[in-house]
Design a protein around this motif. Sequence first.
Motif, PDB file in Angstrom:
ATOM      1  N   ILE A 419       0.388  -1.201  -0.016  1.00 59.44           N
ATOM      2  CA  ILE A 419      -0.017  -0.091  -0.380  1.00 59.44           C
ATOM      3  C   ILE A 419       0.791   1.166  -0.042  1.00 59.44           C
ATOM      4  N   SER A 420       2.009   0.746   0.485  1.00 59.74           N
ATOM      5  CA  SER A 420       3.150   2.744   0.480  1.00 59.74           C
ATOM      6  C   SER A 420       3.289   2.467  -0.654  1.00 59.74           C
ATOM      7  N   ASN A 421       4.002   0.854  -1.704  1.00 57.96           N
ATOM      8  CA  ASN A 421       4.876   1.450  -2.726  1.00 57.96           C
ATOM      9  C   ASN A 421       4.218   0.621  -3.894  1.00 57.96           C
ATOM     10  N   PRO A 422       3.833   0.849  -4.959  1.00 58.50           N
ATOM     11  CA  PRO A 422       3.250  -0.102  -5.352  1.00 58.50           C
ATOM     12  C   PRO A 422       3.947  -0.660  -6.446  1.00 58.50           C
ATOM     13  N   SER A 423       5.048  -1.170  -6.138  1.00 55.50           N
ATOM     14  CA  SER A 423       5.722  -2.466  -7.186  1.00 55.50           C
ATOM     15  C   SER A 423       7.467  -1.966  -6.788  1.00 55.50           C
ATOM     16  N   GLU A 424       7.722  -2.730  -6.893  1.00 61.92           N
ATOM     17  CA  GLU A 424       9.757  -2.923  -5.994  1.00 61.92           C
ATOM     18  C   GLU A 424      10.296  -4.489  -5.684  1.00 61.92           C
ATOM     19  N   LEU A 425      11.359  -4.251  -6.107  1.00 59.57           N
ATOM     20  CA  LEU A 425      11.910  -5.420  -5.907  1.00 59.57           C
ATOM     21  C   LEU A 425      12.628  -6.126  -4.325  1.00 59.57           C
ATOM     22  N   TYR A 426      12.517  -7.395  -4.258  1.00 58.94           N
ATOM     23  CA  TYR A 426      13.110  -7.605  -2.493  1.00 58.94           C
ATOM     24  C   TYR A 426      13.630  -8.765  -2.924  1.00 58.94           C
ATOM     25  N   PHE A 427      14.390  -8.628  -1.757  1.00 57.92           N
ATOM     26  CA  PHE A 427      14.766 -10.602  -1.930  1.00 57.92           C
ATOM     27  C   PHE A 427      14.832 -10.689   0.185  1.00 57.92           C
ATOM     28  N   SER A 428      14.790 -12.434   0.270  1.00 55.75           N
ATOM     29  CA  SER A 428      15.074 -12.891   2.014  1.00 55.75           C
ATOM     30  C   SER A 428      15.073 -13.910   1.714  1.00 55.75           C
ATOM     31  N   SER A 429      15.369 -14.572   2.609  1.00 56.90           N
ATOM     32  CA  SER A 429      16.252 -15.738   2.176  1.00 56.90           C
ATOM     33  C   SER A 429      15.152 -16.429   3.801  1.00 56.90           C
ATOM     34  N   LYS A 430      15.888 -18.454   3.811  1.00 61.44           N
ATOM     35  CA  LYS A 430      14.874 -19.085   4.712  1.00 61.44           C
ATOM     36  C   LYS A 430      16.020 -18.330   6.567  1.00 61.44           C
ATOM     37  N   SER A 431      17.048 -18.478   6.344  1.00 58.57           N
ATOM     38  CA  SER A 431      17.438 -17.444   7.712  1.00 58.57           C
ATOM     39  C   SER A 431      17.502 -16.286   8.278  1.00 58.57           C
ATOM     40  N   ASN A 432      17.235 -15.305   6.904  1.00 60.94           N
ATOM     41  CA  ASN A 432      16.384 -14.405   7.208  1.00 60.94           C
ATOM     42  C   ASN A 432      15.501 -13.651   5.963  1.00 60.94           C
ATOM     43  N   PRO A 433      14.364 -13.787   6.695  1.00 65.95           N
ATOM     44  CA  PRO A 433      12.546 -14.254   6.426  1.00 65.95           C
ATOM     45  C   PRO A 433      12.097 -12.695   6.390  1.00 65.95           C
ATOM     46  N   ASN A 434      12.965 -11.406   6.761  1.00 67.55           N
ATOM     47  CA  ASN A 434      12.392  -9.781   6.598  1.00 67.55           C
ATOM     48  C   ASN A 434      13.001  -9.444   5.115  1.00 67.55           C
ATOM     49  N   ASP A 435      12.185  -8.329   4.303  1.00 65.47           N
ATOM     50  CA  ASP A 435      12.121  -8.175   3.397  1.00 65.47           C
ATOM     51  C   ASP A 435      13.756  -7.247   3.291  1.00 65.47           C
ATOM     52  N   VAL A 436      14.330  -7.175   2.210  1.00 63.97           N
ATOM     53  CA  VAL A 436      15.374  -6.297   2.253  1.00 63.97           C
ATOM     54  C   VAL A 436      14.959  -5.786   0.429  1.00 63.97           C
ATOM     55  N   ALA A 437      14.806  -4.626   0.444  1.00 69.13           N
ATOM     56  CA  ALA A 437      14.730  -3.971  -1.142  1.00 69.13           C
ATOM     57  C   ALA A 437      15.334  -3.290  -1.165  1.00 69.13           C
ATOM     58  N   LEU A 438      15.885  -4.524  -2.886  1.00 69.23           N
ATOM     59  CA  LEU A 438      16.444  -4.182  -4.225  1.00 69.23           C
ATOM     60  C   LEU A 438      16.706  -2.881  -4.555  1.00 69.23           C
ATOM     61  N   THR A 439      15.261  -2.518  -4.952  1.00 70.52           N
ATOM     62  CA  THR A 439      15.054  -1.494  -6.495  1.00 70.52           C
ATOM     63  C   THR A 439      14.768  -0.160  -5.428  1.00 70.52           C
ATOM     64  N   GLN A 440      14.805   0.987  -5.910  1.00 69.85           N
ATOM     65  CA  GLN A 440      13.938   1.837  -5.040  1.00 69.85           C
ATOM     66  C   GLN A 440      13.506   3.352  -6.660  1.00 69.85           C
ATOM     67  N   PHE A 441      13.040   2.082  -7.175  1.00 69.45           N
ATOM     68  CA  PHE A 441      12.074   2.689  -8.866  1.00 69.45           C
ATOM     69  C   PHE A 441      11.159   3.262  -8.206  1.00 69.45           C
ATOM     70  N   ASN A 442      10.262   3.153  -7.077  1.00 71.60           N
ATOM     71  CA  ASN A 442       9.208   4.267  -6.955  1.00 71.60           C
ATOM     72  C   ASN A 442       9.619   4.618  -5.615  1.00 71.60           C
ATOM     73  N   SER A 443      10.770   4.651  -4.288  1.00 73.39           N
ATOM     74  CA  SER A 443      10.986   5.266  -3.331  1.00 73.39           C
ATOM     75  C   SER A 443      11.226   6.012  -3.310  1.00 73.39           C
ATOM     76  N   ILE A 444      11.749   6.544  -4.604  1.00 73.73           N
ATOM     77  CA  ILE A 444      12.396   8.247  -4.296  1.00 73.73           C
ATOM     78  C   ILE A 444      11.489   9.342  -4.525  1.00 73.73           C
TER      79      ILE A 444
END
Length: 714
Positions: A419-444
Amino acid sequence: MKKLLTLIIVFLTCFTANAQSKKIELTDLLKIKTVSQPQLSPDGKKYIYLLKSIVEDPDKKGEFAYQNHLYLGDWISKESRALTSGKMSVSSASWSPDGQFISFVRLSGDKPQLFILPLTGGEAYPITSLPYGVGAPEWSKDGSNIYFSSELVVKEFLVDTLYNKQAWVPSWTHEKVAYDWSSFQKKSIKANPDGNIEEIRAYLFQNEKDKKAKVINQLDFQEESATTGELSVKAFFKTSVSGNAKPELVANPFRRIDEMKELNMGKTFVVCMPADTLKHPDKVLDNIIAIYDVATKSFQTLVEKPGYRYSNISVSPNGKYVAYFELKVGGIPSPIAKIIALSPGVYFQKIIPLDRIITQWSWSKDESTLYFSAQDHGGVPLFGYDITKGKLNNLSSTEEGVLGFDQLDGQFIYAKTKISNPSELYFSSKSNPNDVALTQFNSIWLKDKVISLASKKTFKNKKGLIVDYWVMKPIDFQSNKKYPLLLEIHGGPTAMWGTGEASMWHEFQYFTAKGYGIVYSNPRGSGGYGTEFMAANVKDWGQGPMSDVMQALDLGISEGWADTTKLAVSGGSYAGYLVAYMLGHTNRFKVACSQRGVYELSTFFGEGNAWRLVPNYFGGYPWEKETRLILDKESPLTYVQNIRTPLIIFHGEQDLRTGVIQSEMLYKSLKVMGRDVEYVRHPGATHEITRAGNNRQRLDQMLRTYEFFERYLR
């Protein structure tokens, strides 16, 4: 004291002006960038994705074009760069098995062709120039070939001297046709309107080729924006990545294979195909899953059940399992996801224990887990299904929407909407399930914007079903003020909205920025809640769903800040239908908007390409007496004399999914009765106008809706 008061007023004025400038505006729609199709490299060290942008069209002043380009990123820098650029968009990007090349599809001339991009350096180059075009490419397991599909027009293919060397041509290719249109070129018959019957037929055939006439013999003749008399079949080819040889047909296209996945090094494939390929395509909707042997050109049935259709086949990395959807032909589109073993002599079948529509899936490398995304309670979260244990695990929240994902060795990469951002790319892992943003196309561009956050709530409807709804307060909300309230309704009817909602992100934010509150919900019939919920509007498109969305509206009003004299309602497609139905049954709304809707169900059966909704939801056809009674009862046009709410109606002139005559009927009826109604047609627009249509028309429709609302609400 006066000086202090003056300073305070100046400060508040500046602050208000600054806050005003930070609201979402109409043209912010053009700033939204959309990430899709993320994919990890085979070694997991890099990733690719596609990015859709809206840019000024250099060839058409005042127009805005879509561009879709390929990006490459790596885990170390967490940064990515564009690999393609310019006016020519790309699609269907994929890594080679060794990670040294990326394939993608791009227009070359007037047809999409297959390109290869070497990561060692150099420009992308085409490896096909097929007259039929290229779609859905997939690398072979050994990386030496790429498989792809093409849509072949039967008339053209029958006279193709390069590829039409098949030994078997079914009789349905000429079914219900007065003459053999392929014979004229083969026999060199002269076209002569004053000649004998063969020469007359040759003349008529030439008129068809020159697009002076459409001769329609098939049932499904309506596409999205035009009608066609040309029957087509899907063909599967393979081509060498060296590009030195012409593509080869993998199977006879008249077998009508819908899907094909490599099983054993180009020797065998798992396919979906009609249960009876001797019947005309219009007459058989059910199909089977089979193993196709290329050398013998034979098919061995794996899964078959009369009256059912199979799709979305996915073969595990080493060919141990195949996953697929099973759907009953007719009725509500609620597929069951199943897994079977391909090992000879081993019986294995499991049903994934989730009654939801799966949107994408991906196998773990060791074949122990099938990961997938699925619609669920207004979101599209990730799941993992442990095949050995038969256990389903939730991997993300329903508060967001996964638009595409990939995984490898416990790493996940996904395009997602919030709801705060229409589209970005993220990654996570089983060891760290928290989202990490890989892009800021709309965030900017969003960092200085004020947005409204949707609040999710639930209620139990009259059928005992739990219904989710969301409330969005207007920007600059003050608890001591009253605001107009807009009820937004989704289409489908099996669509689903939620907190992670991509298609309506800008519209919701735009209206809250204009001082409107918004209520939206997933009434009975929506996807994301299981088969029972989705089937709860069978033979009840109007009254039942209306009661759900109106209850959501009333609960939103009960929060105390809505001005009940300033209620508006809007919806498109099925929701356009529901808006018109509701206006025939209530006068509570001050103003309304109905987009690309269906208003008379009997004529919709003949006009729209989505006509199968009629027998699937209402149990029959318009000429059947019992069904006709239901269709009349459920049609908004039956109650048109009751509509007194000012209404703006939108329809794209090339919309054949619902059919533009539907809106003409509603408009003319209201106009004859002297009601407040305005009708807007968008030239060239299809049913997808608000999601993927001409951007000036997208802006026009939203702005025109706002202006119409303001006439009656302010």
